[in-house]
Enzyme design. Sequence first.
Site, PDB file in Angstrom:
ATOM      1  N   CYS A 133       5.461   1.184  -8.009  1.00 11.07           N
ATOM      2  CA  CYS A 133       5.973  -0.140  -7.650  1.00 11.07           C
ATOM      3  C   CYS A 133       5.208  -0.746  -6.483  1.00 11.07           C
ATOM      4  CB  CYS A 133       7.450  -0.071  -7.313  1.00 11.07           C
ATOM      5  SG  CYS A 133       8.421   0.337  -8.753  1.00 11.07           S
ATOM      6  N   HIS A 134       5.130  -0.020  -5.384  1.00 11.71           N
ATOM      7  CA  HIS A 134       4.486  -0.587  -4.205  1.00 11.71           C
ATOM      8  C   HIS A 134       3.498   0.380  -3.562  1.00 11.71           C
ATOM      9  CE1 HIS A 134       8.396  -2.560  -4.812  1.00 11.71           C
ATOM     10  NE2 HIS A 134       7.669  -3.631  -4.716  1.00 11.71           N
ATOM     11  N   GLY A 135       3.087   1.387  -4.338  1.00  9.27           N
ATOM     12  CA  GLY A 135       1.979   2.227  -3.901  1.00  9.27           C
ATOM     13  C   GLY A 135       2.261   3.229  -2.796  1.00  9.27           C
TER      14      GLY A 135
END
Lengths: 169, 420
Positions: A133-135
């Site tokens: 999703c956001h690394g």
Amino acid sequence: MSDKKPKRRDFLFTASYAVGAVGAAAVVWPLVDQMNPDASVKALASTEVDVSSLTPGNTITVLWRGKPVFIRRRTQEEIAEARSVKLEDLIHPEKDEDRAKNPEWLVMLGVCTHLGCVPLNDKGDYNGWFCPCHGSHYDTSGRIRKGPAPWNMEIPKYEFVNTNTIKIG
Amino acid sequence: MSDHEYTPKSKAGKWFNDRLPLLTLANHLTDYPTPKNLNYWWTFGGILTFCLITQIVTGLTLAMHYIAHADMAFESVEHIMRDVNYGWLIRYIHANGASMFFLAVYIHIFRSLFYGSYKSPREIIWIIGIIIYLLMMAAAFMGYVLPWGQMSFWGATVITNLFSAIPLVGEGIVTWLWGGYSVDNPTLTRFFTLHYLIPFLILGLVVLHIWALHVPGNNNPVGIDIKKPSKDTVPFHPYIVIKDGFALLMFMIVFAFFVFYAPNILGHADNYIEANPLVTPAHIVPEWYLLPFYAILRSVPDKLLGVVAMLSAILILAVLPWLDTSKIRSAVFRPLYKQFYWILVADVLILGYMGAMPAEGLYLLIARVATAYYFLHFLVILPVLGLKERTIPLPLSITEPVLGGSPNMAMAKKKESKLE
């Protein structure tokens, strides 16, 4: 203003407002609290999982209280890698010894501590987990190493009922 | 308000109006003096009213067939699509209607930014508008959760988890929002309830928005105060009604194109897969209208600060009337502001694009620069510009530039010398 003495009527007003406020709060609370987890949700508190078929280097995902739990049987290399990391290098310093009491078994909530996605297995810069999703990158102990997540993946309460069965919760 | 006394012509009308002055209100709305130079950017208020009513009507009819339960929601939506008479049409209008609603609201907001409609004496109209916009985002988000597809479920998970960034009480708040330890049936039923409620709250706020508008009257492209009624105004009916109606028809062509020719182009294919709490889709993206804020959230590497930045990006708009120090409303007379305005438009579009791309490498870098610029525009450029900018002199009325050429220095001078 200050030299005015409070009158009998001022006292009555203040007392009425105070009683009214307490009454309103008492009515509002049930309306707010009804949104908290109910008795049936709380009742699903523990799950037993048979892990006899799990070979080293593999992970199974089970559902506990609506959330995925990763159960990974780690290889010797993974354990060595997790235990060799210095605590100062960690964003959320935790010893692998405290996270995996039995070093071969890592049991943790498969929920990224950033915004709750399920990280992917065997991915990322630290050979552990990677959240698409956001690394956020997690290591082989599920500890946050890089990315926006603030904490390591959570270790739930669990115990080995016997050598083949883990009870979560 | 500048209304003259109104008396209904018929005896029955007078009898009714003395008891409930609805006819006075209707008369005010038809006679309402409107600046005669309003351009098509001013038609989006009417278009937005149409969007709201469309969403309420289609939403009510969908609610007659939808089942808000984690085990049945996904199937009930497919049931609407396949079995219910015209169910496909009603659902596609509702789903694309949300996008059309946001398209119109963004044009409406950016019109306000260009012509300085948020400035004194219209601050309250603007702030009510921002509250409506926030409620629209809440309604759209919860509505997107209802079909209980993969994007519904994971979007709900990510957005509710934003609250876990709050120190100390965050986790408790998230559990309270969920009604459990993850997004599940209790979450779905309460989202359905709130999704049903919010449009009616918006409707109430729209009434206040229009009421507050009718106190000072419309701003206009020239941005000057005008006398009402005067040679600079026309009655709302029939002039503005016809113009709004024509613009609405044009808008409906675009709307119909999406509904009939590309009903899923603005959605995400993953939402046709039923929610699965064990698998996160490879790439979670919100609907297009939330992408700029999503880009801001992701461009900050700290969880709490990311959430703070995202919320600030919206709430900063509420204090905009006090951040913009310029007394001149319309960008037509502010040569520098006009350029910064278009840079801001580009900046928001870039943020939107970056929000749709993975948060890594060059994308992340551009998103960070664009985020920084967004705040720079509101917190530094606008306050300084209002004090430093050399603006073009305003015309004395709306009629003047039409009759006397373009509104410029020479013209204003000529006017002054004539007066002397």
